[in-house]
Design a protein around this motif. Sequence first.
Motif, short mmCIF file in Angstrom:
data_model
loop_
_atom_site.label_atom_id
_atom_site.label_comp_id
_atom_site.label_asym_id
_atom_site.label_seq_id
_atom_site.Cartn_x
_atom_site.Cartn_y
_atom_site.Cartn_z
N TYR A 115 11.27 -44.89 21.65
CA TYR A 115 11.96 -44.36 20.47
C TYR A 115 10.94 -43.82 19.48
N ASP A 116 11.38 -42.88 18.64
CA ASP A 116 10.50 -42.33 17.62
C ASP A 116 10.78 -42.91 16.25
N VAL A 166 7.69 -37.82 10.30
CA VAL A 166 7.32 -37.61 8.90
C VAL A 166 6.96 -36.14 8.68
N ASP A 167 6.16 -35.59 9.60
CA ASP A 167 5.76 -34.18 9.46
C ASP A 167 6.98 -33.26 9.49
N ALA A 168 7.94 -33.60 10.35
CA ALA A 168 9.15 -32.77 10.43
C ALA A 168 9.92 -32.83 9.12
N ILE A 169 9.98 -34.01 8.52
CA ILE A 169 10.71 -34.16 7.26
C ILE A 169 10.03 -33.35 6.16
N MET A 172 10.74 -29.69 6.04
CA MET A 172 12.05 -29.24 5.53
C MET A 172 11.97 -29.18 4.02
N CYS A 173 11.80 -27.97 3.49
CA CYS A 173 11.47 -27.90 2.07
C CYS A 173 12.67 -27.54 1.21
N GLU A 174 13.90 -27.78 1.72
CA GLU A 174 15.07 -27.46 0.90
C GLU A 174 15.09 -28.29 -0.38
N TRP A 185 19.34 -34.36 11.34
CA TRP A 185 19.14 -32.96 11.73
C TRP A 185 17.86 -32.74 12.53
N ILE A 186 16.78 -33.45 12.13
CA ILE A 186 15.50 -33.20 12.82
C ILE A 186 15.49 -33.78 14.23
#
Length: 315
Positions: A115-116, A166-169, A172-174, A185-186
């Motif tokens: 798991y991630d 964490v990098d994926a979050i 997401m710069c919304e 979503w990620i």
Amino acid sequence: MKKISLIIPCYNEEEALPIFYKEAERVMSALDYDYEYLFIDDGSRDGTLSVIREFSQKDAHVKYIAFSRNFGKEAAMFAGFCNVSGDYAVVMDADLQDPPSLLPKMLEILETQPYDSVATRRVSRKGEPPLRSFFARKFYQIINRISDTDIMDGARDFRLMKREMVDAIVSMCERNRFSKGIFGWIGFRTYWLSYENVERVAGNTKWSFWKLFAYALDGIINFSQAPLSIASWFGLGMTGFSFIMLLVIVFRRLIMGDPVAGWASTVCVIIFIGGLQLFCLGIIGQYIAKIYMETKQRPHYIAAESNIDNAKMIK
Ligand code: UDP
Ligand code: MG
């Protein structure tokens, strides 16, 4: 040695923080990992920042960022993700509603199973006002039906994740952030850990019913376009209905010679349709307002103080 970063958003938590720190320290020092605390002071008006400063003077594990004003929990979590250095990161409330004692188990799952991230959900809402629980449940039902992002009922922001996530979050710069949606979503493989609701140890909740309600609406607008199509479906339905009514009226006039009377019903229909149009315009307005805020590209947060070298003070 692998490193764990604990992200702790704090808003007026001077009473809860010492209890949290003691409990977290008990758990973390027993683990075979390097670790850091990243306290985000979200513009607290009480002594929260001085409490955090005190921790940091005594303990090199303690890092902090203090916002220039209250930007909200979402911004605080984002600042945390932008500034952690660990191989793992976890978001935790300062009120011990996210028990640190679950961390060893969560770590073990990440280390031994494919798991991630390990996410948590409350199986009960014990100690919560019934009305709030009812609306919370309805919210999850609705958003899961109309959005393609899965959002688990009772999901907390308390979630241990690997660096990749964490990098994926951070990518997401919304501006309009809704973390429960972003986590879903990620993607990535998520293990769900259930636990009984725990009441906060000290201080008060920062969420009134209406604040939560607005947050839920935000979540829906941020992760679903379904409300926008409501307007088209209403429009289509109305057109069909009025066409049938027209046929009925023509039929009655021509065949039965029966003139249709009644201005009252006409006025009712006009008001009804007018209301419907305003309602739909309102929905569109909500989306436009979001677009407006996004296009301004304002920073998510502005920090006034930090003890991290090269901290991202504005992002
Ligand atoms: N929080 C924050 N900024 C805010 C509101 C809350 O950083 O504007 C923090 C708060 O200090 C706590 C966490 O977010 O650590 C969750 O808040 P709270 O416990 O009040 O929410 P609840 O658990 O009642 O949903
Ligand atoms: Mg809480």
